[in-house]
Structure formats: C-alpha cells, structure tokens
Design a protein around this motif. Structure first.
Motif, PDB file in Angstrom:
ATOM      1  N   ALA A 230       0.581  -1.422   0.140  1.00  0.00           N
ATOM      2  CA  ALA A 230       0.173   0.043  -0.327  1.00  0.00           C
ATOM      3  C   ALA A 230       0.861   1.054  -0.360  1.00  0.00           C
ATOM      4  O   ALA A 230       0.602   2.192  -0.634  1.00  0.00           O
ATOM      5  N   TRP A 231       1.984   1.199   0.612  1.00  0.00           N
ATOM      6  CA  TRP A 231       2.943   2.385   1.025  1.00  0.00           C
ATOM      7  C   TRP A 231       3.226   2.708  -0.419  1.00  0.00           C
ATOM      8  O   TRP A 231       3.461   3.680  -0.690  1.00  0.00           O
ATOM      9  N   ARG A 233       2.341   2.116  -3.665  1.00  0.00           N
ATOM     10  CA  ARG A 233       1.336   2.708  -3.867  1.00  0.00           C
ATOM     11  C   ARG A 233       0.509   4.100  -4.314  1.00  0.00           C
ATOM     12  O   ARG A 233       0.631   4.909  -5.146  1.00  0.00           O
ATOM     13  N   LYS A 234       1.139   4.803  -2.495  1.00  0.00           N
ATOM     14  CA  LYS A 234       0.541   5.715  -2.373  1.00  0.00           C
ATOM     15  C   LYS A 234       1.348   6.498  -2.672  1.00  0.00           C
ATOM     16  O   LYS A 234       1.165   8.149  -3.146  1.00  0.00           O
ATOM     17  N   LYS A 235       2.663   5.832  -2.750  1.00  0.00           N
ATOM     18  CA  LYS A 235       3.872   7.126  -2.765  1.00  0.00           C
ATOM     19  C   LYS A 235       3.949   7.037  -4.628  1.00  0.00           C
ATOM     20  O   LYS A 235       4.347   8.174  -5.785  1.00  0.00           O
ATOM     21  N   PHE A 237       1.883   7.179  -6.779  1.00  0.00           N
ATOM     22  CA  PHE A 237       0.547   7.561  -7.125  1.00  0.00           C
ATOM     23  C   PHE A 237       0.769   9.684  -6.348  1.00  0.00           C
ATOM     24  O   PHE A 237       0.087  10.340  -7.315  1.00  0.00           O
ATOM     25  N   ALA A 238       1.498   9.543  -5.019  1.00  0.00           N
ATOM     26  CA  ALA A 238       2.185  10.652  -5.243  1.00  0.00           C
ATOM     27  C   ALA A 238       2.254  11.497  -6.143  1.00  0.00           C
ATOM     28  O   ALA A 238       2.741  13.072  -5.575  1.00  0.00           O
TER      29      ALA A 238
END
Length: 310
Positions: A230-231, A233-235, A237-238
């Motif tokens: 999840a980390w 994916r978040k990075k 997208f950021a």
C-alpha cells in the motif's frame, strides 16, 4: 458591395469588463494580486529548480519550462487587462492585436502539449523505471519541449493569417484581450468557414494532448495497482498528484472555453471563463507544485535558510 460600405479599421478598442463598471476597482485589486502571486510563484519555481542540483531531472525540467511559459503567457494578457480596469488603456493597433493573439495562441498550445510531455515522463518513471534515464535523456526532453513549441507556433501562424485577412467593419472588441472569436465577430465577411476551421484546430490541440495524458494515466494506474504494498502504491500516486491536478483544471477550462457552442448572449460568461484560464490557471501551477510537492518545498526551505537576510 458590403466591404465598400465600411471604412477600413486601423485599430481596435478592447471593451474589457465594461459590463462590470461598478466593480472595476475590486476587480483591479483581485486581478493585480493574483497576477503578482503568479509571477512570484513561477519565478520562485524556476529559480529553485535552477539552483537545486537534485531537481535537475526531466520532471522538473518540464516544470521549469511550463512555469516560464506561464509567466510569459500572463505578461501578454494581464497588464493590458489591468490598464483597461483603470481606464488608461484603450486602442490597440491591428498589428498589436495580431501580436497579442499570436503569443497567446502559441503559449496556450505550448502549455497543452507540455502537460502531455509531463504525463509521458510520469508514465516512463512509473511503468518503465529501469529505462527511465535512457528514454528521458536530455535530447529526448529537448525534443519534446521544442515539439510542443513548434506546434504552437505553427497553429498560431495559420490562425493569425486566417483571421487578419478578414475585412473588419467595427473596432469594439467585446473582450479584454484579442482572442479569436471576439475579433472574428467584427468582420463584415462570412466567417462560417473560419469558425469551422477554428473549432477543428481548437479540438485537435485540446483533445490530442488530453488524450495522450489520459492514455498515460490509464497505463500508470494499471501499473500502480499491481504494486503489492500500500505504501508503494501511495508513493507512486503521490508523484502524479500535482500534475494530474493541473491537467484537470487546465484542459477542463480550455474545453469549456473553446469547445462549447457559440452563444451571442453569453459575453459575461465567456469573459469569466477566460479569466479562469488566463489568470487563475497560471497561478495554479506554482501553488500546486509548491504546496503538494515535497522536493520543491524542501529545496525552497533550504534556499530560505541559506539566505542571510531570512
């Protein structure tokens, strides 16, 4: 016979915000504030990118070029608009009008394709990271920027040549700058063909880069969703959030302004839409990229700490 009944027009008068006479002072203060913030923000971004060595990457190269383009873009339009609000401005020669329209079209289209180039950069960075430095080398970046600028120049030359061959019977431009539609309305000739050509060109220069960005993000999303953590994916997208925000607003405003049907009774509405993409959108670039981008913020904070006057 129709041409012979009208005196040749040698200059235009930009009516500006004549429908908002009672609010001119308020509008002047608001637009001047936004203009100064836009100039300051874009100059800061270009300066930080130039001096922060770790920002010498394709992503920030495109951002620096976009900020420079946005700065010139506002210089072409906003100062004369501010003068009109104070009552100081008025006539603009045909050559001056053509020059303003030329730079406006060139830079507006350049910005559309620069955003597409930035989308491609994000696609390569996320979907093909091992070949990123090879695919996005200095030569490739220079070609993408020069291509965006060349398309803008080519289209501007075509449209300026088309519009200013028309005979004009009126000199009152119902707008605050020399945009294509308001100027063509002053012609005593049949502009149906010109309107069709203008719509086709506007559609292509908006839809084509917007489509390229859309394809890039479809591929990006499909790649990111395959990342197990999840980390991660978040990075991923950021890194796209700032660019995607600017893209949505930029193409959205351009689409509403140039792809909506013409209306004879929507002058005030058209002006408000124009304000969005000539004043608000250029400000969005520095705001989004400084508030949402950690690397830019960190570089800016380091530059402030190094300043002995700070």
């Amino acid at each position: 016979m129709k041409r012979e009944n009208h005196t040749a027009v040698g200059e235009f008068v930009l009516q500006g915000f004549s429908s908002f006479r009672e609010h001119k002072i308020i509008l002047f203060v608001i637009f001047l504030t936004l203009y100064l913030l836009t100039l300051a923000g874009n100059v800061i971004i270009v300066t930080v990118i130039s001096f922060a060595r770790h920002l010498h990457t394709p992503m920030y190269f495109f951002l620096g070029v976009l900020s420079t383009s946005e700065t010139v873009y506002t210089l072409v339009i906003v100062p004369r608009m501010l003068c009109s609000l104070t009552g100081l401005s008025q006539p603009i020669s045909l050559a001056g009008c053509a020059t303003q329209m030329f730079f406006f079209i060139t830079l507006a289209i350049n910005n559309c394709f620069l955003l597409a180039a930035m989308g491609y950069d994000r696609y390569v960075a996320i979907c093909d990271p091992l070949r990123y430095t090879v695919l996005m080398n200095k030569r490739a970046c220079a070609l993408l920027v020069s291509g965006a600028c060349s398309i803008g120049l080519f289209v501007a030359i075509i449209q300026i040549s088309s519009v200013f061959r028309l005979p004009f019977y009126d000199r009152e431009v119902a707008h605050y700058f020399c945009d294509i539609r308001p100027v063509m309305k002053l012609s005593c000739a049949d502009t149906t063909l010109h309107d069709i050509i203008n719509f086709i060109i506007s559609s292509l220069v908006i839809v084509v880069p917007m489509g390229l960005v859309f394809i890039s993000y479809v591929l990006i999303v499909s790649t990111v969703l395959k990342i197990p953590s999840a980390w991660g994916r978040k990075k991923a997208f950021a890194t796209c959030a700032s660019h995607l925000t600017v893209v949505v607003v930029h193409y959205g405003c351009a689409s509403v302004a140039y792809l909506k049907p013409k209306s004879e009774n929507a002058r005030d509405q058209d002006q408000l839409i124009s304000v969005t993409y000539t004043v608000i959108t250029p400000l969005l670039n520095p705001v989004v990229y400084t508030l949402r981008n950690k690397e830019v913020k960190d570089a800016l904070h380091r530059a402030i700490r190094k300043n002995p006057l700070a």
